[in-house]
Design an enzyme around this catalytic site. Structure first.
Site, PDB file in Angstrom:
ATOM      1  CG  LEU A 259      -0.372   0.260   2.614  1.00 33.46           C
ATOM      2  CD1 LEU A 259      -0.100   1.716   2.912  1.00 33.46           C
ATOM      3  CD2 LEU A 259      -1.327  -0.295   3.648  1.00 33.46           C
TER       4      LEU A 259
ATOM      5  CB  CYS B 294       9.148   2.708   2.300  1.00 29.41           C
ATOM      6  SG  CYS B 294       8.270   2.234   3.802  1.00 29.41           S
TER       7      CYS B 294
END
Ligand SMILES: NC(=O)C1=CN([C@@H]2O[C@H](COP(=O)(O)OP(=O)(O)OC[C@H]3O[C@@H](n4cnc5c(N)ncnc54)[C@H](O)[C@@H]3O)[C@@H](O)[C@H]2O)C=CC1
Ligand SMILES: O=C(O)[C@H]1O[C@H](OP(=O)(O)OP(=O)(O)OC[C@H]2O[C@@H](n3ccc(=O)[nH]c3=O)[C@H](O)[C@@H]2O)[C@H](O)[C@@H](O)[C@@H]1O
Length: 375
Positions: free
Chosen positions: A71, A184
């Site tokens: 996601l 990330c």
């Protein structure tokens, strides 16, 4: 396990994953499937397995599966309901295959079979790192092209449209920007680099580091250098307004936000920074900009910062407005009103290339936008 997986230096810090594995080991009863959803280095499942097995109590058993999460922030629910694919990696033993089947059953409640991919654990862990590295690489690639556009008069939006219509390349993740941020991309590419180094694959490590990480840093620095040059090579005591502090729109998350690095460089040059972001709170911005990794004189930072709850007061008597996040509301502001309240010449630096350049030029702004030469 969907928990923190930070970096310590350039390696992944697996302290939280380990702690969670120990907690599971302490409390689990019967047969348990431990699902690793955090993004982890390849072979982390093995470490989890080792911890669990070392603490096995009678009647307890485990299977560890890798089921990476794909996601993106700002679209989490949509991504949960309509993912491109679900990846499940497990042991190639009958017990491992049985555990994979159990997890597939959970997903099959809302996802079709054709979207569920199963594989061995290490492929699944590596696929997650590789997917983020490829996405980040596309952004660094188009940002590299944006530098050529600014130097030649080509327009990066036109170039990205042209190359994106080739179905082999595709149009997504080709928006040039002030650089990618978020918790990330950098972490996961550095994770991959560390893995390559530990496998003695130095050329592969260099490839990902230089192509993706260094290009991202270069893009941020190049953007700030452009601001300084246009503001007559002096930023001391100038007021610069930052529109947007989040790492992307539709989130209040600021982790690795390019705005942090833009502000850092501007503050180091002695500029006064006024910040407006519709979602990020003042305390978060202070924490980000006074973090020892960012600025070594936090008291100086506080003197130079101001915070605003609307974009109009933030830009009053400013020398320049800098767009760092592509919030939709920035498309619909009254830029004539903003221009009138700013010092002249009034500059806009669009790090997200979201604004209508011709309209801003007509108002009287000096406009600088990523990937395009406008003045
Ligand atoms: N944020 C995102 O959009 C995505 C994140 N991921 C991955 O998911 C993982 C989590 O990311 P975020 O949710 O963004 O991080 P986060 O830092 O927002 O949340 C992590 C949570 O784990 C908890 N935690 C830490 N140690 C624990 C322990 N021993 N036991 C129980 N809970 C513990 C923390 O208190 C925190 O609430 C990371 O590995 C990340 O790379 C993957 C895909 C998307
Ligand atoms: O592993 C993760 O944590 C997640 O990382 C990213 O998701 P996220 O970081 O939430 O956000 P993205 O939409 O990927 O954007 C990341 C950064 O790249 C920038 N970006 C994105 C796309 C683009 O074309 N250009 C560009 O500069 C964004 O503005 C943002 O700063 C991936 O898109 C997810 O699939 C992944 O699950």
């Amino acid at each position: 396990m969907s928990i923190s997986s930070f970096l310590q230096g350039r390696a992944a810090d697996l302290r939280y994953i380990e702690a969670a594995a120990r907690t599971i080991g302490d409390v689990a009863e019967g047969m348990k499937i431990v699902v690793e959803k955090s993004t982890v280095p390849v072979k982390a499942a093995e470490s989890i397995n080792t911890i669990l097995r070392a603490n096995l109590r009678p009647g307890v058993n485990f299977q560890v599966l890798s089921n990476p999460e794909f996601l993106a922030e700002g679209s989490a629910i949509k991504d949960l309901l309509h993912p491109d694919r679900i990846l499940i990696g497990g042991d190639q033993t009958p017990e491992g295959q049985k555990a994979i089947k159990e997890l597939c059953w959970v997903y099959k409640h809302w996802i079709s079979d054709s979207k569920i991919i199963t594989m061995n654990t290490w492929s699944s862990e590596l696929s997650k790192l590789a997917a983020n590295a490829f996405l980040a690489q596309r952004i660094s690639s188009i940002n590299a092209i944006s530098a050529i556009c600014e130097a030649t008069g080509a327009c990066v939006s036109e170039v990205s449209h042209a190359i994106g219509t080739d179905t082999r390349i595709g149009s997504k993740f080709l928006e040039a920007s002030v650089g990618f941020g978020g918790s990330c991309f950098q972490k996961d590419v550095l994770n991959l680099v560390y893995l390559c180094e530990s496998l003695n694959l130095q050329e592969v490590a260099n490839y990902w580091y230089q192509q993706v990480i260094e290009m991202n840093r270069y893009q941020r620095t190049r953007f700030v250098r452009r601001i300084a040059e246009k503001l007559f090579n002096t930023l001391t005591d100038k007021k610069i307004t930052i529109f947007g502090f989040a790492f992307k729109k539709n989130t209040g998350d600021t982790r690795e936000s390019p705005a942090i690095y833009v502000c850092k460089h501007l503050l180091e040059e002695g500029a006064h920074i006024s910040i407006y972001d519709p979602k990020v709170n003042q305390q978060q911005i202070i924490e980000d900009l006074t973090h020892p990794d960012i600025m070594d004189k936090p008291e100086k930072v506080l003197e130079l910062l101001s915070f605003h709850t609307n974009p109009y007061s933030a830009s009053e008597r400013a020398h320049a407005v800098v767009i760092c996040t592509e919030w939709d509301e920035f498309l619909h502001l009254d830029y004539k009103k903003i221009y009138n309240s700013m010092l002249k010449p009034a500059f806009i630096f669009d790090g997200r290339k979201i604004l209508n350049v011709d309209e801003l030029l007509a108002i009287g702004f000096q406009v600088e936008t990523v990937g395009r030469r406008t003045t």
